[in-house]
Design a protein around this motif. Structure first.
Motif, PDB file in Angstrom:
ATOM      1  N   ASN A  45       9.948 -80.945  67.378  1.00  0.00           N
ATOM      2  CA  ASN A  45       8.547 -80.541  67.562  1.00  0.00           C
ATOM      3  C   ASN A  45       8.449 -79.119  68.090  1.00  0.00           C
ATOM      4  OD1 ASN A  45       7.327 -82.933  66.703  1.00  0.00           O
ATOM      5  ND2 ASN A  45       7.406 -83.871  68.751  1.00  0.00           N
ATOM      6  N   ALA A  46       9.255 -78.801  69.103  1.00  0.00           N
ATOM      7  CA  ALA A  46       9.200 -77.473  69.717  1.00  0.00           C
ATOM      8  C   ALA A  46       9.707 -76.398  68.775  1.00  0.00           C
ATOM      9  CB  ALA A  46      10.008 -77.471  71.012  1.00  0.00           C
ATOM     10  N   ASN A  47      10.718 -76.708  67.962  1.00  0.00           N
ATOM     11  CA  ASN A  47      11.200 -75.743  66.980  1.00  0.00           C
ATOM     12  C   ASN A  47      10.116 -75.389  65.979  1.00  0.00           C
ATOM     13  OD1 ASN A  47      14.191 -74.743  66.651  1.00  0.00           O
ATOM     14  ND2 ASN A  47      14.341 -76.763  67.632  1.00  0.00           N
ATOM     15  N   VAL A  48       9.429 -76.400  65.459  1.00  0.00           N
ATOM     16  CA  VAL A  48       8.386 -76.148  64.468  1.00  0.00           C
ATOM     17  C   VAL A  48       7.222 -75.383  65.093  1.00  0.00           C
ATOM     18  CG1 VAL A  48       6.721 -77.228  62.904  1.00  0.00           C
ATOM     19  CG2 VAL A  48       9.033 -78.179  63.116  1.00  0.00           C
ATOM     20  N   ALA A  49       6.930 -75.672  66.345  1.00  0.00           N
ATOM     21  CA  ALA A  49       5.777 -75.049  67.011  1.00  0.00           C
ATOM     22  C   ALA A  49       6.087 -73.677  67.585  1.00  0.00           C
ATOM     23  CB  ALA A  49       5.288 -75.967  68.136  1.00  0.00           C
ATOM     24  N   TYR A  50       7.341 -73.240  67.499  1.00  0.00           N
ATOM     25  CA  TYR A  50       7.774 -72.050  68.229  1.00  0.00           C
ATOM     26  C   TYR A  50       6.907 -70.816  67.949  1.00  0.00           C
ATOM     27  CZ  TYR A  50      10.796 -68.538  70.295  1.00  0.00           C
ATOM     28  OH  TYR A  50      11.280 -67.507  71.063  1.00  0.00           O
ATOM     29  N   GLY A  51       6.559 -70.590  66.693  1.00  0.00           N
ATOM     30  CA  GLY A  51       5.807 -69.384  66.353  1.00  0.00           C
ATOM     31  C   GLY A  51       4.296 -69.532  66.427  1.00  0.00           C
ATOM     32  N   LEU A  52       3.825 -70.701  66.827  1.00  0.00           N
ATOM     33  CA  LEU A  52       2.382 -70.951  66.866  1.00  0.00           C
ATOM     34  C   LEU A  52       1.856 -70.634  68.255  1.00  0.00           C
ATOM     35  CD1 LEU A  52       2.303 -74.299  64.855  1.00  0.00           C
ATOM     36  CD2 LEU A  52       2.095 -71.953  64.021  1.00  0.00           C
ATOM     37  N   ARG A  53       1.519 -69.377  68.459  1.00  0.00           N
ATOM     38  CA  ARG A  53       1.085 -68.919  69.771  1.00  0.00           C
ATOM     39  C   ARG A  53      -0.166 -68.057  69.642  1.00  0.00           C
ATOM     40  NH1 ARG A  53       6.961 -67.174  72.427  1.00  0.00           N
ATOM     41  NH2 ARG A  53       8.028 -69.143  71.974  1.00  0.00           N
TER      42      ARG A  53
END
Length: 380
Positions: A118-126
């Motif tokens: 989950n955190a890998n996929v969300a990494y660039g969503l900031r």
């Protein structure tokens, strides 16, 4: 080296024809006169390319041909020395990667081992465009799309290679990029997983409509998923075309020898028109009809186009040949032959192999259909 467009004459599949006819006139990605040097080594030489919106284009060629250098130039990881690159009309040639609109999947996956899926996929969503609730929704959506909806709490080390590659793909697509770049994305996987996952990537690309550029050295991979293939050699583009075009109507001697299997032999144009002499054998090659008497040429013919008969049933013009080797490849058998000094490859179905009673040392007759002999003048 001339650049051959996808509109060159050739045998194209219905799908490829439909894809070509649906392309808009304005390119989504444009590469203009791009060159790249590393010291005195020239990696790219005046490369020109257009990629349409929603198109899947693959850079294919041997190691060192410049395909990865070109991809890295598009990504901004190694900007070109000369020329320019435009995305949706915007000059991105010297923009840093962070200011470009793309997602990228590397051969090594490049996942963060200390972060969950989950955190890998969300990494660039900031940033303000991605509040927490939307990030959670996007991660769930993407993991569902790549078939990992129940794997979000795991860490990369707990996943198979194919699953890790799916996570890398989901992460690359997370911020809805206009361009997806794939750098040898399947080369670290075993053959069965690679074949399955490449079709999943193609299906996903078509469903999302994201413009995609992939680098690979695997011909089967390129032929199986691409709208068009860019064949490269020594920093140059040899040909751009649909998979059917680069296979059936190769533009250069290099493409004819690199794509697929073929028999190659040197010849001299003879008379009457369309006749050639190769290693003392007179052959008819329709593509040589416009060439001058005495011109030296290189000829190629695909194994599936070589017709084999038992010697007693040889048609007029067939070459006496002897079987020197057999390869059983499942749905097809590849036969190596010697027709005098000529070395030929033929491909037949297992049933035809049995009917021919082909085995090493057996005498057969080989026919090279004149319209199937590809001809390349040596002075070009």
């Amino acid at each position: 080296m001339p650049i051959v467009s996808a509109s060159q004459p050739g045998i194209a599949t219905d799908y490829a024809s439909a894809a070509a006819s649906s392309r808009p006139a304005e390119a989504y990605l444009r590469v203009e006169e791009v060159g790249k040097q590393f010291g005195t080594f020239v990696a790219l030489r005046r490369v020109n390319l257009e990629v349409a919106t929603g198109e899947f284009v693959t850079f294919l060629g041997p190691s060192g041909c410049g395909k990865t250098t070109l991809l890295r130039g598009i990504a901004g990881l190694d900007p070109p020395t000369t020329g320019r690159i435009l995305q949706e009309g915007r000059d991105i040639t010297h923009l840093p990667p962070a200011e470009r609109d793309f997602g990228i999947v590397f051969q090594s996956y490049a996942l963060f081992p200390n972060l969950t899926v989950n955190a890998n996929v969300a990494y660039g969503l900031r940033g303000t465009a991605w509040p927490r609730a939307r990030v959670r929704e996007r991660v769930v959506e993407l993991l569902g799309i790549v078939g990992l909806g129940d794997q979000g709490a795991k860490y990369p080390a707990q996943l198979s290679g194919g699953q890790q590659q799916r996570v890398a793909l989901a992460r690359a697509l997370a911020n809805e990029p206009g361009l997806l770049l794939l750098d040898e994305p399947l080369s670290a996987l075993d053959a069965i997983v690679r074949q399955h996952l490449r079709q999943e990537i193609r299906s996903l690309q078509q469903r999302l409509g994201v413009t995609t550029v992939m680098v690979t050295h695997d011909q089967e991979e390129a032929m199986g998923v691409s709208d068009r293939i860019v064949v490269m050699s020594n920093g140059r583009i040899e040909q751009i075309g649909t998979p059917a075009q680069v296979y059936d109507t190769p533009a250069t001697r290099f493409v004819a020898g690199f794509i697929g299997h073929s028999s190659r032999f040197e010849a001299v144009v003879d008379s009457p028109s369309g006749m050639v002499v190769a290693a003392g054998q007179r052959l008819h090659a329709a593509a040589a009809q416009s060439l001058l008497y005495g011109a030296r040429i290189t000829c190629y013919i695909r194994p599936e186009h070589v017709r084999l008969d038992r010697r007693e049933a040889a048609p007029p013009g067939a070459l006496p040949a002897v079987v020197t080797g057999l390869e059983f490849l499942g749905s097809v058998c590849r036969i190596s032959l010697e027709a005098g000094p000529l070395r030929l490859l033929a491909a037949v179905a297992p049933a035809e192999l049995a009917a021919l009673e082909a085995a090493p040392g057996i005498a057969l007759a080989a026919t090279l259909p004149p319209e199937r002999v590809m001809v390349f003048p040596d002075d070009v």
